[in-house]
Design a protein around this motif. Sequence first.
Motif, PDB file in Angstrom:
ATOM      1  N   GLY A  40       0.518  -1.075  -0.454  1.00 29.82           N
ATOM      2  CA  GLY A  40       0.077   0.257   0.026  1.00 29.82           C
ATOM      3  C   GLY A  40       0.254   1.540   0.221  1.00 29.82           C
ATOM      4  N   LYS A  41       2.056   1.116  -0.331  1.00 32.45           N
ATOM      5  CA  LYS A  41       3.325   2.001  -0.325  1.00 32.45           C
ATOM      6  C   LYS A  41       2.879   3.385  -1.481  1.00 32.45           C
ATOM      7  CE  LYS A  41       6.265   0.598   2.580  1.00 32.45           C
ATOM      8  NZ  LYS A  41       8.173  -0.154   3.206  1.00 32.45           N
ATOM      9  N   TRP A  42       2.565   2.214  -2.803  1.00 29.70           N
ATOM     10  CA  TRP A  42       2.084   2.837  -4.217  1.00 29.70           C
ATOM     11  C   TRP A  42       0.485   3.033  -4.326  1.00 29.70           C
ATOM     12  CZ3 TRP A  42       5.414   1.925  -8.851  1.00 29.70           C
ATOM     13  CH2 TRP A  42       6.734   2.321  -8.015  1.00 29.70           C
ATOM     14  N   ILE A  43       0.132   3.936  -4.536  1.00 28.27           N
ATOM     15  CA  ILE A  43      -2.192   4.178  -4.320  1.00 28.27           C
ATOM     16  C   ILE A  43      -1.935   3.942  -5.703  1.00 28.27           C
ATOM     17  CG2 ILE A  43      -3.996   5.128  -3.645  1.00 28.27           C
ATOM     18  CD1 ILE A  43      -1.777   4.607  -1.479  1.00 28.27           C
ATOM     19  N   GLU A  44      -2.933   2.861  -5.876  1.00 28.02           N
ATOM     20  CA  GLU A  44      -3.947   2.640  -7.218  1.00 28.02           C
ATOM     21  C   GLU A  44      -4.539   4.140  -7.355  1.00 28.02           C
ATOM     22  OE1 GLU A  44      -6.391  -0.610  -9.769  1.00 28.02           O
ATOM     23  OE2 GLU A  44      -5.779  -0.969  -8.047  1.00 28.02           O
ATOM     24  N   GLY A  45      -4.271   4.674  -8.817  1.00 26.92           N
ATOM     25  CA  GLY A  45      -4.650   5.491  -9.484  1.00 26.92           C
ATOM     26  C   GLY A  45      -3.542   7.089  -9.088  1.00 26.92           C
ATOM     27  N   ARG A  46      -2.658   7.147  -8.486  1.00 28.20           N
ATOM     28  CA  ARG A  46      -1.897   7.532  -8.192  1.00 28.20           C
ATOM     29  C   ARG A  46      -0.154   7.258  -8.847  1.00 28.20           C
ATOM     30  NH1 ARG A  46      -1.044   9.312  -1.919  1.00 28.20           N
ATOM     31  NH2 ARG A  46       0.185   7.817  -2.211  1.00 28.20           N
ATOM     32  N   GLU A  47      -0.234   6.099  -8.049  1.00 24.94           N
ATOM     33  CA  GLU A  47       1.561   5.543  -8.906  1.00 24.94           C
ATOM     34  C   GLU A  47       0.990   4.040  -9.678  1.00 24.94           C
ATOM     35  OE1 GLU A  47       2.528   8.026  -5.026  1.00 24.94           O
ATOM     36  OE2 GLU A  47       1.252   6.259  -5.131  1.00 24.94           O
ATOM     37  N   TYR A  63       5.069   7.735 -10.158  1.00 28.77           N
ATOM     38  CA  TYR A  63       6.651   7.522  -9.327  1.00 28.77           C
ATOM     39  C   TYR A  63       7.791   8.353  -9.375  1.00 28.77           C
ATOM     40  CZ  TYR A  63      11.533   5.766  -9.850  1.00 28.77           C
ATOM     41  OH  TYR A  63      13.008   6.014  -8.715  1.00 28.77           O
ATOM     42  N   ARG A  64       7.747   9.582 -10.315  1.00 31.72           N
ATOM     43  CA  ARG A  64       8.312  10.912 -10.204  1.00 31.72           C
ATOM     44  C   ARG A  64       7.619  11.522  -9.514  1.00 31.72           C
ATOM     45  NH1 ARG A  64       8.195  16.035 -11.019  1.00 31.72           N
ATOM     46  NH2 ARG A  64       5.758  15.651 -12.101  1.00 31.72           N
ATOM     47  N   LYS A  65       6.722  11.774  -8.922  1.00 36.80           N
ATOM     48  CA  LYS A  65       6.301  12.454  -7.589  1.00 36.80           C
ATOM     49  C   LYS A  65       6.232  11.932  -6.314  1.00 36.80           C
ATOM     50  CE  LYS A  65       2.403  15.123 -10.066  1.00 36.80           C
ATOM     51  NZ  LYS A  65       1.288  15.372 -10.747  1.00 36.80           N
ATOM     52  N   TRP A  66       6.551  10.348  -6.204  1.00 37.00           N
ATOM     53  CA  TRP A  66       6.464  10.115  -5.396  1.00 37.00           C
ATOM     54  C   TRP A  66       7.693  10.115  -4.852  1.00 37.00           C
ATOM     55  CZ3 TRP A  66       9.813   5.564  -5.036  1.00 37.00           C
ATOM     56  CH2 TRP A  66      10.028   4.494  -3.760  1.00 37.00           C
ATOM     57  N   VAL A  67       8.799  10.190  -5.762  1.00 37.05           N
ATOM     58  CA  VAL A  67       9.941   9.939  -5.115  1.00 37.05           C
ATOM     59  C   VAL A  67      10.609  11.680  -4.970  1.00 37.05           C
ATOM     60  CG1 VAL A  67      13.096  10.318  -6.367  1.00 37.05           C
ATOM     61  CG2 VAL A  67      11.593   8.224  -7.053  1.00 37.05           C
ATOM     62  N   GLU A  68      10.002  12.481  -5.488  1.00 37.50           N
ATOM     63  CA  GLU A  68      10.000  13.744  -4.920  1.00 37.50           C
ATOM     64  C   GLU A  68       9.700  14.154  -3.440  1.00 37.50           C
ATOM     65  OE1 GLU A  68       8.819  16.119  -8.373  1.00 37.50           O
ATOM     66  OE2 GLU A  68      10.609  15.785  -9.239  1.00 37.50           O
ATOM     67  N   ARG A  69       8.612  13.587  -3.568  1.00 42.03           N
ATOM     68  CA  ARG A  69       7.866  13.360  -1.920  1.00 42.03           C
ATOM     69  C   ARG A  69       8.165  12.875  -0.628  1.00 42.03           C
ATOM     70  NH1 ARG A  69       3.085  11.662  -4.452  1.00 42.03           N
ATOM     71  NH2 ARG A  69       3.452   9.556  -3.735  1.00 42.03           N
ATOM     72  N   ALA A  70       9.445  11.641  -1.099  1.00 40.03           N
ATOM     73  CA  ALA A  70       9.967  11.031  -0.518  1.00 40.03           C
ATOM     74  C   ALA A  70      11.345  12.386   0.535  1.00 40.03           C
ATOM     75  CB  ALA A  70      10.634   9.781  -0.456  1.00 40.03           C
ATOM     76  N   THR A  71      12.544  13.244  -0.481  1.00 35.15           N
ATOM     77  CA  THR A  71      12.867  13.797  -0.608  1.00 35.15           C
ATOM     78  C   THR A  71      13.097  14.956  -0.169  1.00 35.15           C
ATOM     79  OG1 THR A  71      13.654  14.359  -2.942  1.00 35.15           O
ATOM     80  CG2 THR A  71      14.358  12.165  -2.251  1.00 35.15           C
ATOM     81  N   ALA A  72      11.951  15.341  -0.030  1.00 30.44           N
ATOM     82  CA  ALA A  72      11.128  17.156   0.286  1.00 30.44           C
ATOM     83  C   ALA A  72      10.962  16.988   2.018  1.00 30.44           C
ATOM     84  CB  ALA A  72       9.683  17.084   0.186  1.00 30.44           C
TER      85      ALA A  72
END
Length: 72
Positions: A40-47, A63-72
């Motif tokens: 559930g770390k990646w959400i259907e419809g988002r990642e 995926y790009r947004k997920w990485v940027e959230r993790a490094t923000a």
Amino acid sequence: MNTAVAEIIQVAPAPYVTINLASAITGLTRKAIERKIEDGKWIEGREYRRSPDGGIFVSIEGYRKWVERATA
């Protein structure tokens, strides 16, 4: 006179790609991608999204947004 013309072709991935291609693009293993979905770390419809026949396709933008959230 024979003149050769160099042709450069750039290929961009589709907005949604298979897990195997996402693995090659991102550097994550197939198992790591599958685990993020299962946990559930990646959400259907988002990642990622599921195709009508149940296949899983990873969103490159998600995926790009997920990485940027993790490094923000």
